[in-house]
Design an enzyme around this catalytic site. Sequence first.
Site, PDB file in Angstrom:
ATOM      1  N   ASP A  26       0.892  -1.160  -0.008  1.00 24.73           N
ATOM      2  CA  ASP A  26      -0.162   0.022   0.040  1.00 24.73           C
ATOM      3  C   ASP A  26       0.972   1.491  -0.078  1.00 24.73           C
ATOM      4  O   ASP A  26       2.134   1.161   0.241  1.00 24.73           O
ATOM      5  CB  ASP A  26      -0.834   0.094   1.185  1.00 24.73           C
ATOM      6  CG  ASP A  26      -1.701   1.108   1.759  1.00 24.73           C
ATOM      7  OD1 ASP A  26      -2.137   1.695   0.547  1.00 24.73           O
ATOM      8  OD2 ASP A  26      -1.541   1.645   2.617  1.00 24.73           O
ATOM      9  N   ASP A  28      -0.241   5.388   0.810  1.00 32.96           N
ATOM     10  CA  ASP A  28      -0.343   6.319   1.976  1.00 32.96           C
ATOM     11  C   ASP A  28      -0.616   5.562   3.276  1.00 32.96           C
ATOM     12  O   ASP A  28      -1.202   4.686   3.554  1.00 32.96           O
ATOM     13  CB  ASP A  28      -1.644   7.189   1.710  1.00 32.96           C
ATOM     14  CG  ASP A  28      -1.524   8.102   0.455  1.00 32.96           C
ATOM     15  OD1 ASP A  28      -1.903   7.555  -0.596  1.00 32.96           O
ATOM     16  OD2 ASP A  28      -1.045   8.995   0.763  1.00 32.96           O
ATOM     17  N   ASP A 202      -2.300  -0.373   5.842  1.00 33.81           N
ATOM     18  CA  ASP A 202      -2.769   0.371   7.213  1.00 33.81           C
ATOM     19  C   ASP A 202      -4.044   0.654   7.159  1.00 33.81           C
ATOM     20  O   ASP A 202      -4.543   0.912   8.167  1.00 33.81           O
ATOM     21  CB  ASP A 202      -2.028   1.738   7.286  1.00 33.81           C
ATOM     22  CG  ASP A 202      -2.623   2.739   6.310  1.00 33.81           C
ATOM     23  OD1 ASP A 202      -2.399   2.469   5.028  1.00 33.81           O
ATOM     24  OD2 ASP A 202      -2.785   3.948   6.763  1.00 33.81           O
TER      25      ASP A 202
END
Length: 250
Positions: A26, A28, A202
Site C-alpha cells: 500500500d 499512503d 494500514d
Amino acid sequence: MQQYPLAPPPSLDEIRSDGAAALFLDFDGTLVDIAPTHNAIEVPADLSRDLEYLSSRLEGRLALVSGRSLEDLASHIGELAIAQAGSHGADSRLADGSRIGAEPRTMPLEAVEQLKALVEGDDGPSLEIKTHGAAVHYRARPEIEDEVIAAASEIAARHGLAVKRGKCVIELLADTRNKGNAVHSLMAEAPFVGSRPIFIGDDFTDEDGFAAVKDFGGLGILVGGSRETLACYRLESPHEVHRWLGLEIE
Ligand SMILES: O=P(O)(O)OC[C@H]1O[C@H](O[C@H]2O[C@H](CO)[C@@H](O)[C@H](O)[C@H]2O)[C@H](O)[C@@H](O)[C@@H]1O
C-alpha cells in the site's frame, strides 16, 4: 479476524528462505506518512530508486497497490518499472505497463457535480477528484464525519457507486473492484504466479488485500495501531515498514 496485539513479522530474508515471496505494498500510511492533505505527502528522496531495487531483488514480484490512481502515484514517485494497481485495485498493470483486466469504469459526471455541491463553503470537507472516482476528505474537520458519510453515501446509492472508507475520507467509485481483486489478478501472472504473497497496508481498504493473500498461503502485515484485522503481523509506522523492507533510512 485476528486478535491483537500482533507481533512484528519475521524478517523478509527469513520468509524468503522458505521459497519465492511477492510483496504487495500500500502507499499512503504504509510507504509514506499520512499528511494533512492528499497533495502534502512527503515522499522520501530515494523511495522510487529503492522500490525498483527491491523489485529487482524479488525478480519483479513487487507491486504497489493504492487507492490513488496510477497517474497520481506517478506524479509523486515517477514512472516506475514495477507492477502497480491503482484506484483501489480497479487499474492493475504489470511492470511493463500492460493492463490486466478491463479498463476501469469512470464516475458519472452528475455524481461528481453532486459531490462538488456537498463540499461547497469554506469550512466544509474538501473534494479530491480522481481519475476513476472522487474522495471527500474531512481530516481538517473530523467532527463532521457522520454528516459527510451520510451525504456522500446517499449520492453513492443514487448512482449505484461503490463506497470506500479510509482515514478521514470517503471515496466513491463506479468500478467495484478492490485491492483483493488486484492481488488475484497479479498472482495469476508471471513473475508473481506460484509465489507466497505478503500484503502490507494500514487502512480498512487493505483488509481486502490481507484476505486475498491468505488464498495463496501468504500473510498480511498491518501498519499502525492495533485493531481487528485479517493481518497476522503488525509494524508500527511507515518508518518501520522501510526498515523491515531493508530500504535505506535517512
Ligand atoms: O491505498 P492508499 O495508497 O493508502 O491510498 C488511500 C488514499 O490515500 C490518500 O488519502 C489519505 O492520505 C492523505 C495524505 O496523507 C490524507 O490527507 C487523507 O486523510 C487520507 O485519507 C489519497 O488522498 C486518496 O486518494 C487515497 O485513496
